[in-house]
Design a protein around this motif. Structure first.
Motif, mmCIF file in Angstrom:
data_model
loop_
_atom_site.group_PDB
_atom_site.id
_atom_site.type_symbol
_atom_site.label_atom_id
_atom_site.label_comp_id
_atom_site.label_asym_id
_atom_site.label_seq_id
_atom_site.Cartn_x
_atom_site.Cartn_y
_atom_site.Cartn_z
ATOM 1 N N UNK A 52 58.359 -0.337 -30.797
ATOM 2 C CA UNK A 52 58.026 -0.843 -29.446
ATOM 3 C C UNK A 52 59.070 -2.142 -29.387
ATOM 4 N N UNK A 53 60.056 -2.477 -30.309
ATOM 5 C CA UNK A 53 60.909 -3.359 -29.988
ATOM 6 C C UNK A 53 62.298 -3.029 -29.757
ATOM 7 N N UNK A 54 62.307 -1.604 -29.476
ATOM 8 C CA UNK A 54 63.647 -1.086 -29.238
ATOM 9 C C UNK A 54 63.735 -0.039 -28.253
ATOM 10 N N UNK A 55 64.724 0.349 -27.680
ATOM 11 C CA UNK A 55 64.494 1.436 -26.413
ATOM 12 C C UNK A 55 64.161 2.780 -26.614
ATOM 13 N N UNK A 56 64.637 3.086 -27.837
ATOM 14 C CA UNK A 56 64.252 4.660 -28.096
ATOM 15 C C UNK A 56 64.165 4.824 -29.644
ATOM 16 N N UNK A 57 62.862 5.107 -30.122
ATOM 17 C CA UNK A 57 62.829 5.292 -31.521
ATOM 18 C C UNK A 57 61.910 6.709 -31.578
ATOM 19 N N UNK A 58 62.567 7.627 -32.503
ATOM 20 C CA UNK A 58 61.964 8.859 -32.819
ATOM 21 C C UNK A 58 61.090 9.019 -34.112
ATOM 22 N N UNK A 59 59.929 9.600 -34.025
ATOM 23 C CA UNK A 59 59.149 9.881 -35.410
ATOM 24 C C UNK A 59 59.265 11.349 -35.843
ATOM 25 N N UNK A 60 58.785 11.572 -36.852
ATOM 26 C CA UNK A 60 58.824 13.132 -37.426
ATOM 27 C C UNK A 60 58.072 13.793 -36.553
ATOM 28 N N UNK A 61 57.132 13.562 -35.891
ATOM 29 C CA UNK A 61 56.439 14.629 -35.092
ATOM 30 C C UNK A 61 56.880 14.824 -33.827
ATOM 31 N N UNK A 62 58.140 14.189 -33.347
ATOM 32 C CA UNK A 62 58.835 14.181 -32.169
ATOM 33 C C UNK A 62 58.300 13.203 -31.207
ATOM 34 N N UNK A 63 57.544 12.326 -31.450
ATOM 35 C CA UNK A 63 57.186 11.298 -30.544
ATOM 36 C C UNK A 63 58.362 10.399 -30.517
ATOM 37 N N UNK A 64 58.813 9.955 -28.982
ATOM 38 C CA UNK A 64 59.503 8.912 -29.035
ATOM 39 C C UNK A 64 59.120 7.725 -28.284
ATOM 40 N N UNK A 65 58.954 6.393 -28.970
ATOM 41 C CA UNK A 65 58.465 5.488 -28.560
ATOM 42 C C UNK A 65 59.535 4.363 -27.841
ATOM 43 N N UNK A 66 59.096 3.603 -26.854
ATOM 44 C CA UNK A 66 60.246 2.722 -26.323
ATOM 45 C C UNK A 66 59.796 1.428 -26.131
ATOM 46 N N UNK A 67 60.398 0.417 -25.594
ATOM 47 C CA UNK A 67 60.457 -0.816 -25.583
ATOM 48 C C UNK A 67 59.478 -1.602 -24.910
ATOM 49 N N UNK A 68 58.349 -1.984 -25.395
ATOM 50 C CA UNK A 68 57.568 -2.624 -24.911
ATOM 51 C C UNK A 68 57.698 -4.315 -24.721
ATOM 52 N N UNK A 69 58.328 -4.720 -25.650
ATOM 53 C CA UNK A 69 58.559 -6.310 -25.675
ATOM 54 C C UNK A 69 59.692 -6.423 -24.834
ATOM 55 N N UNK A 70 60.479 -5.510 -24.485
ATOM 56 C CA UNK A 70 61.544 -5.709 -23.353
ATOM 57 C C UNK A 70 61.262 -6.209 -22.094
ATOM 58 N N UNK A 71 60.041 -5.688 -21.667
ATOM 59 C CA UNK A 71 59.435 -5.998 -20.638
ATOM 60 C C UNK A 71 58.638 -7.383 -20.450
ATOM 61 N N UNK A 72 58.503 -7.959 -21.569
ATOM 62 C CA UNK A 72 57.736 -9.061 -21.700
ATOM 63 C C UNK A 72 58.617 -10.333 -20.996
ATOM 64 N N UNK A 73 58.049 -11.442 -20.468
ATOM 65 C CA UNK A 73 58.798 -12.756 -20.313
ATOM 66 C C UNK A 73 58.781 -13.550 -21.751
ATOM 67 N N UNK A 74 60.016 -13.769 -21.894
ATOM 68 C CA UNK A 74 60.129 -14.393 -23.272
ATOM 69 C C UNK A 74 59.938 -15.891 -23.227
ATOM 70 N N UNK A 75 59.213 -16.535 -24.194
ATOM 71 C CA UNK A 75 59.467 -17.924 -24.355
ATOM 72 C C UNK A 75 59.299 -18.027 -26.102
ATOM 73 N N UNK A 76 59.380 -19.275 -26.436
ATOM 74 C CA UNK A 76 59.380 -19.530 -27.829
ATOM 75 C C UNK A 76 58.103 -18.750 -28.819
ATOM 76 N N UNK A 77 57.074 -18.917 -28.048
ATOM 77 C CA UNK A 77 55.915 -18.184 -28.615
ATOM 78 C C UNK A 77 56.076 -16.708 -28.795
ATOM 79 N N UNK A 78 56.869 -15.989 -27.959
ATOM 80 C CA UNK A 78 57.069 -14.587 -28.089
ATOM 81 C C UNK A 78 58.099 -14.198 -29.167
#
Length: 406
Positions: free
Chosen positions: A187-213
């Motif tokens: 969830x910190x990169x745009x495309x990541x594939x798991x062995x069962x075929x699932x592809x996760x995308x980037x949740x953190x890319x959509x977050x407003x960044x500050x030092x806490x994040x």
């Protein structure tokens, strides 16, 4: 002050919309530059389909094998998606092999390539282009080495980038006799594939960044690293050839937030005997007593020259490092120069702001990172790390107390 540093480097870490923040992986790293510079089209070589992209051959004496592991940490939920009750990770391993295998490893999957190109608005390249980057490792080649003979290096990529962006460095270290484990931080990169075929995308890319994040990212990655070490070097390792790993010689390197996370990981896990931060601004505080284990800061002068904003960030880190340490800057480098992206950008005629050729920057990165690990994990003195070298005049040694680099 810390937030000002992030503001200065924001376009490197996360280019603004309309494209997504942080361009992932290899030639996909070109996407950010294409869009950010208004090019929006592939370079001439790609448009003509003349030559497919490739990674430089490693310089070590051994062939390289590679494999992938799926790991699941049921002791903690995913930090970014509350409904996911376990932290799932994909890890690539590279290692010295007895002989080249039959199948050269794929850089990434066609689906990942498709999503990365789509994410960047690139429509004039075949959707599977990034999956055809030529690598130098062979899938599941038979490992070489005796029991407990090989040091282990953990690699962590930049934010929004997959583990594949560090392949050239991983292949180099493996060819020199290291086991290398590169982590995809889910969830910190745009495309990541798991062995069962699932592809996760980037949740953190959509977050407003500050030092806490950013600090949460660093500490979350530190937890990922400790879990991966448990799975590789613990009592019941998940890799069938884990017996090769010398668990007393483990270290870490990362680029951008992956580099910053190296400090957080070392602070949290004493199994990491040495570390490298490659061009990463650090948010997590060091322990009050600091760190006494060896550490290398390797970056670009545009950000990390002592006295500049990013340099001030590293000066704070430097003050907390009480063991062997170096602060090196590579003249002409851009943020991408220390990864596969710099090499692949050059091959496709795309400008990334660097004035040093991508292949040269990669050769320097490989040489100095390998020298650092050889000295501190193998106890082989490396004069290259003692002073400037005529062979690498681009590399400057910084003395932050004097605000000088020579």
């Amino acid at each position: 002050m810390s937030q000002l540093i992030h503001d200065q480097t924001q376009t490197e870490r996360e280019p603004r919309k309309p494209w997504r923040r942080g361009r992932p992986a290899a030639v996909a790293g070109l996407i950010a530059v294409m869009v950010a510079t208004g090019l929006g089209q592939a370079g001439p070589a790609f448009a003509a389909g003349a030559t497919e992209p490739y990674l430089p051959a490693p310089t070590g004496s051994r062939p390289v094998g590679t494999t992938s592991l799926y790991l699941k940490d049921t002791s903690r939920p995913d930090p970014w998606v509350p409904g996911v009750k376990a932290r799932e990770l994909m890890v690539s391993l590279w290692y010295p092999a007895k002989a080249p295998g039959r199948q050269r490893a794929r850089y990434m999957t066609p689906k990942e390539s498709e999503l990365l190109l789509e994410d960047g608005g690139i429509t004039d390249l075949p959707a599977d282009t990034l999956s055809r980057v030529r690598t130098n490792a062979f899938t599941d080649a038979r490992p070489a080495g005796g029991a407990h003979s090989l040091p282990l290096i953990v690699l962590s990529p930049g934010h929004s980038k997959p583990r594949s962006e560090l392949t050239a460095l991983a292949e180099e270290l493996a060819s020199r006799g290291y086991v290398v484990a590169a982590i995809d931080h889910t969830y910190e990169n745009v495309a990541q594939t798991f062995p069962d075929g699932r592809v996760t995308t980037c949740v953190t890319c959509e977050m407003k960044k500050d030092s806490t994040v950013w600090e949460k990212l660093e500490k979350g990655r530190a937890a990922d690293v400790s879990f991966v070490l448990d799975e590789l070097a613990g009592a019941h390792p998940k890799w069938k050839d884990a017996r090769l790993i010398d668990t007393s010689r483990i270290a870490m390197s990362g680029q951008s937030v992956g580099g910053a996370s190296t400090l957080a990981a070392m602070a949290a896990d004493p199994r990491l005997r040495a570390g490298v931060d490659v061009d990463g601004t650090v948010e997590s505080a060091l322990p009050a007593a600091g760190l006494t284990r060896p550490f290398l800061l390797l970056g670009k002068p545009a950000t990390y020259t002592p006295g500049q904003l990013g340099g001030v960030n590293w000066e704070g880190v430097w003050a907390g490092l009480h063991g062997w340490k170096r602060w090196l800057l590579v003249t002409g480098a851009a943020h991408t120069s220390f990864t596969d992206l710099g090499v692949l950008m050059d091959q496709t005629g795309i400008e990334d702001g660097a004035t040093i050729p991508g292949a040269r920057a990669m050769a320097i990165t490989r040489r100095y990172v390998a020298a650092f690990f050889d000295q501190h994990l193998r106890k082989k003195p490396q004069p290259l790390l003692d002073k400037p070298s005529a062979s690498y005049p681009e590399v400057k040694f910084c003395a932050p107390e004097k605000k000088t680099c020579v």
